[in-house]
Every structure is written in structure tokens, then in C-alpha cells.
Design a protein around this motif. Structure first.
Motif, PDB file in Angstrom:
ATOM      1  N   MET A   2     -32.126  17.396  56.071  1.00  0.00           N
ATOM      2  CA  MET A   2     -33.090  17.811  56.868  1.00  0.00           C
ATOM      3  C   MET A   2     -34.301  16.541  56.729  1.00  0.00           C
ATOM      4  O   MET A   2     -35.201  16.774  55.888  1.00  0.00           O
ATOM      5  CB  MET A   2     -33.932  19.149  56.710  1.00  0.00           C
ATOM      6  N   PRO A   3     -33.987  15.453  57.433  1.00  0.00           N
ATOM      7  CA  PRO A   3     -34.792  14.294  57.111  1.00  0.00           C
ATOM      8  C   PRO A   3     -36.191  14.449  57.694  1.00  0.00           C
ATOM      9  O   PRO A   3     -37.171  13.923  56.995  1.00  0.00           O
ATOM     10  CB  PRO A   3     -34.234  13.209  58.007  1.00  0.00           C
ATOM     11  N   SER A   4     -36.413  15.529  58.359  1.00  0.00           N
ATOM     12  CA  SER A   4     -37.833  15.504  59.074  1.00  0.00           C
ATOM     13  C   SER A   4     -38.552  16.166  57.961  1.00  0.00           C
ATOM     14  O   SER A   4     -40.258  16.030  58.022  1.00  0.00           O
ATOM     15  CB  SER A   4     -37.711  16.659  60.089  1.00  0.00           C
ATOM     16  N   ALA A   5     -38.412  16.655  56.735  1.00  0.00           N
ATOM     17  CA  ALA A   5     -39.158  17.269  55.670  1.00  0.00           C
ATOM     18  C   ALA A   5     -38.803  16.653  54.373  1.00  0.00           C
ATOM     19  O   ALA A   5     -39.461  16.870  53.242  1.00  0.00           O
ATOM     20  CB  ALA A   5     -38.941  18.639  55.528  1.00  0.00           C
ATOM     21  N   ALA A   6     -37.913  15.684  54.351  1.00  0.00           N
ATOM     22  CA  ALA A   6     -37.644  14.862  53.241  1.00  0.00           C
ATOM     23  C   ALA A   6     -38.858  13.990  52.813  1.00  0.00           C
ATOM     24  O   ALA A   6     -39.831  13.302  53.768  1.00  0.00           O
ATOM     25  CB  ALA A   6     -36.485  13.755  53.409  1.00  0.00           C
ATOM     26  N   PRO A   7     -38.977  13.414  51.514  1.00  0.00           N
ATOM     27  CA  PRO A   7     -38.084  13.697  50.448  1.00  0.00           C
ATOM     28  C   PRO A   7     -38.001  15.013  49.844  1.00  0.00           C
ATOM     29  O   PRO A   7     -39.293  15.700  49.727  1.00  0.00           O
ATOM     30  CB  PRO A   7     -38.280  12.469  49.526  1.00  0.00           C
ATOM     31  N   TYR A   8     -37.098  15.392  49.103  1.00  0.00           N
ATOM     32  CA  TYR A   8     -37.042  16.740  48.425  1.00  0.00           C
ATOM     33  C   TYR A   8     -36.988  16.145  46.658  1.00  0.00           C
ATOM     34  O   TYR A   8     -36.414  15.339  46.297  1.00  0.00           O
ATOM     35  CB  TYR A   8     -36.036  17.541  48.714  1.00  0.00           C
ATOM     36  N   ASP A   9     -37.716  17.080  45.840  1.00  0.00           N
ATOM     37  CA  ASP A   9     -37.252  17.003  44.405  1.00  0.00           C
ATOM     38  C   ASP A   9     -36.157  17.592  44.066  1.00  0.00           C
ATOM     39  O   ASP A   9     -35.454  17.241  42.925  1.00  0.00           O
ATOM     40  CB  ASP A   9     -38.502  17.811  43.722  1.00  0.00           C
ATOM     41  N   ARG A  10     -35.522  18.531  44.883  1.00  0.00           N
ATOM     42  CA  ARG A  10     -34.444  19.264  44.583  1.00  0.00           C
ATOM     43  C   ARG A  10     -33.697  19.654  45.798  1.00  0.00           C
ATOM     44  O   ARG A  10     -34.241  19.800  46.797  1.00  0.00           O
ATOM     45  CB  ARG A  10     -34.471  20.569  43.812  1.00  0.00           C
ATOM     46  N   ILE A  11     -31.973  19.440  45.770  1.00  0.00           N
ATOM     47  CA  ILE A  11     -31.351  19.836  46.652  1.00  0.00           C
ATOM     48  C   ILE A  11     -30.233  20.764  46.364  1.00  0.00           C
ATOM     49  O   ILE A  11     -29.778  20.557  45.322  1.00  0.00           O
ATOM     50  CB  ILE A  11     -30.346  18.582  47.540  1.00  0.00           C
ATOM     51  N   LEU A  12     -30.432  22.130  46.953  1.00  0.00           N
ATOM     52  CA  LEU A  12     -29.281  23.062  46.307  1.00  0.00           C
ATOM     53  C   LEU A  12     -28.240  23.185  47.607  1.00  0.00           C
ATOM     54  O   LEU A  12     -28.737  23.588  48.533  1.00  0.00           O
ATOM     55  CB  LEU A  12     -30.183  24.398  46.147  1.00  0.00           C
ATOM     56  N   SER A  13     -26.982  23.297  47.171  1.00  0.00           N
ATOM     57  CA  SER A  13     -26.154  23.539  48.170  1.00  0.00           C
ATOM     58  C   SER A  13     -25.219  24.734  47.916  1.00  0.00           C
ATOM     59  O   SER A  13     -24.580  24.706  46.856  1.00  0.00           O
ATOM     60  CB  SER A  13     -25.236  22.210  48.442  1.00  0.00           C
ATOM     61  N   THR A  14     -25.422  25.804  48.693  1.00  0.00           N
ATOM     62  CA  THR A  14     -24.529  26.649  48.655  1.00  0.00           C
ATOM     63  C   THR A  14     -23.192  26.813  49.603  1.00  0.00           C
ATOM     64  O   THR A  14     -22.876  27.763  50.083  1.00  0.00           O
ATOM     65  CB  THR A  14     -25.213  28.220  48.780  1.00  0.00           C
ATOM     66  N   ALA A  15     -22.700  25.435  49.617  1.00  0.00           N
ATOM     67  CA  ALA A  15     -21.564  25.258  50.409  1.00  0.00           C
ATOM     68  C   ALA A  15     -20.820  23.998  49.670  1.00  0.00           C
ATOM     69  O   ALA A  15     -21.466  23.595  49.166  1.00  0.00           O
ATOM     70  CB  ALA A  15     -21.889  24.613  52.017  1.00  0.00           C
ATOM     71  N   ALA A  16     -19.519  24.216  49.855  1.00  0.00           N
ATOM     72  CA  ALA A  16     -18.740  23.290  49.052  1.00  0.00           C
ATOM     73  C   ALA A  16     -18.332  21.918  49.744  1.00  0.00           C
ATOM     74  O   ALA A  16     -18.404  22.160  51.047  1.00  0.00           O
ATOM     75  CB  ALA A  16     -17.325  24.027  48.773  1.00  0.00           C
ATOM     76  N   THR A  17     -18.285  20.996  49.219  1.00  0.00           N
ATOM     77  CA  THR A  17     -18.162  19.557  49.792  1.00  0.00           C
ATOM     78  C   THR A  17     -17.341  18.847  48.584  1.00  0.00           C
ATOM     79  O   THR A  17     -17.361  18.739  47.632  1.00  0.00           O
ATOM     80  CB  THR A  17     -19.617  19.014  50.017  1.00  0.00           C
TER      81      THR A  17
END
Length: 285
Positions: A72-87
Motif C-alpha cells: 500500500m504505497p499510499s501509506a508507506a513507509p512502514y516500520d513493520r509488514i505482516l503477511s498472513t498470506a504465503a508467498t
């Protein structure tokens, strides 16, 4: 466990990949304040329901519908990114949208054996870190809400079982389901591999191993001399890479997932054992 591992602190901003019911976003709102939480999901109905559910609790985080691989570049940057989806690979957009020293926690896996990896942004183009000692098996990050199959899924996009070669192996295909630490290691080396451990055919049950270019069918029935039959097709016999991985895993001392780490840049990603100076060599082809 994932939120504890994420190690958020006052004043941090967090991007969640995979809104789902909104439960995790609600916990992050409670901890940090909703103005510091953003969350994205591919399914518009889930986002709508989560927005209503969170609003009923007094939380109004920044929710969006879209492909989580783009962040979500509109609200970046982030201190943490948490993904509950596999990649299978770390999206470049996540690296770009992370603050210097920020962390990503995601399920990075192949078809069956998952592993949560905690990565730190060490320079503008690079994140690196270890797999944590916990299994994970989330739904795939995918660009189309109605299609549950990830891009390039090798065995669900039409099985072509025409064989082009035959051989034997002394490696029992059961190790792929009974020795998950080994299958985890195998998928570090063959990230595009997928497995059906008990495909039933008219000639009998087989283990079906597929890559985007080839497949192998291995009989679980042991033949005289302790071998198993292997029928394969496509550009290669992928089972020989599993045999090489088995030998390599034992040569390394049968390491568990917690000893492995991952480094990712915009251009590539690689895994290592114990520290980044010890990259895992690819099996000989």
C-alpha cells in the motif's frame, strides 16, 4: 505468536497483507492506534465486512482492496509488514515500502512445507533474516480474488501424465510427507516444486512431484532390491533433484528450519544456513 515475533513498539506503523476477518488488524489498532495500521486484501467482500466489524469497535484503520504483492504505497513507509498470506518470494514493493531497519514477517514457502521468516531491511535494496521455529501454512498471495491458484501453480493447471522416461530410485517418496524438515529444505532448493503425495491412477497410487517444466510419478510400493519405480515427463526428471537434496541435507547434518535464513533483493533471493556467509549451494543438475 506472529504479533509477538513482529515486536511492535509505540509510534510504529504496520502494514498487514491479508485483512481476512479483521481480527489481526483489530489487535494492531488496540496496540498502536488505528491511524498507524493499514491492511489490504484481494477480496472486496472481506474488506467491507472487516471495515464494518472494526468500526463497530471504534477502529478505523486504512483498509484497501488490492493485490497484496503491491503493498500500500499510499501509506508507506512502514516500520513493520505482516503477511498472513504465503508467498514463494519477497515482493520488491514490500522492500521499497519498509523503513530503514524495518521488519517483514511472512510465510515464505513452497507447495507444502511452510516457514515464517523475519526479515530486516539492511539497505534500500535488501532484506535479510532467519526463519523462526514455527510452522506456517497460509493461503497463497494471489492477484485475482476468484482464483485460489497462485501464478505458475504446476499441478493444478492441468495434469499431463504422458511419460517420456523411466528409472528407479532408492529414496522412498514417503520421506516427503513424514520428514517435513527435509521437504522444507527441498523447497528452498526447488521453490517451484509441488507435491501430491497420494495421487490414485488406474495402475495404482503414486506420489506426484511437479515443477513448471516437468513431473515425476514415484511408486510407494517397494520393488525387489529396495527400489521404487519412477516415471517422468517434460524437460527433466525432477525426482533426481530431490535425491540430490536428500544427500545434501544429510551432509549438512539434517538441519531444522530454524537454522536457515533468507536474503532478498529486488533482483533475486537466496537462502543460507546459520549465517548469510553460508549460502546453500544449489544441487548439481
Amino acid at each position: 505468536f506472529m504479533l509477538d515475533t513482529l515486536d511492535v513498539a509505540d509510534g510504529m506503523s504496520v502494514l498487514e497483507i491479508g485483512t481476512g476477518t479483521g481480527y489481526t488488524a483489530g489487535l494492531l489498532c488496540h496496540r498502536l492506534g488505528d491511524h498507524r495500521v493499514a491492511s489490504i486484501d484481494i477480496h472486496p467482500d472481506l474488506v467491507t465486512a472487516a471495515r464494518q466489524r472494526l468500526a463497530s469497535l471504534g477502529y478505523r484503520p486504512n483498509l484497501a482492496v488490492g493485490d497484496g504483492a503491491e503493498g500500500m504505497p499510499s501509506a508507506a513507509p512502514y516500520d513493520r509488514i505482516l503477511s498472513t498470506a504465503a508467498t514463494p518470494t519477497i515482493p520488491a514493493a514490500w522492500i521499497d515500502q519498509l523503513c530503514p531497519g524495518g521488519k517483514i514477517l511472512t510465510d515464505t514457502r513452497g507447495d507444502r512445507a511452510g516457514g515464517l521468516v523475519l526479515l530486516t531491511r539492511v539497505d534500500p535494496d535488501t532484506v535479510t533474516g532467519r526463519f523462526v521455529p514455527s510452522r506456517a501454512h497460509f493461503m497463497w498471495l494471489r492477484p485475482i480474488a476468484e482464483d485460489p491458484i497462485r501464478p505458475g501453480e504446476p499441478f493444478l493447471t492441468g495434469l499431463d501424465l504422458r511419460t517420456t522416461g523411466h528409472t528407479t530410485t532408492t529414496l522412498d517418496p514417503a520421506v516427503l510427507t513424514t520428514t517435513l524438515d527435509f521437504w522444507f529444505f527441498t523447497q528452498l532448493l526447488l521453490p517451484g516444486a509441488a507435491l501430491l503425495p497420494d495421487l490414485s491412477l488406474p495402475a495404482g497410487p503414486v506420489a506426484y512431484l511437479a515443477t513448471p517444466e516437468s513431473f515425476a510419478m514415484i511408486s510407494p510400493r517397494q520393488q525387489p532390491g529396495g527400489t521404487h519405480t519412477v516415471d517422468y515427463g517434460g524437460a527433466d526428471n525432477p525426482w533426481r533433484h530431490v535425491e540430490a537434496a536428500w544427500q545434501q541435507w544429510h551432509a549438512l547434518g539434517t538441519p531444522t528450519p530454524g537454522r536457515f535464513g533468507l536474503t532478498a533483493t529486488h533482483q533475486r533471493q537466496w537462502t543460507w544456513l546459520d549465517n548469510p556467509d553460508h549460502p546453500i549451494p544449489q544441487p548439481q543438475t
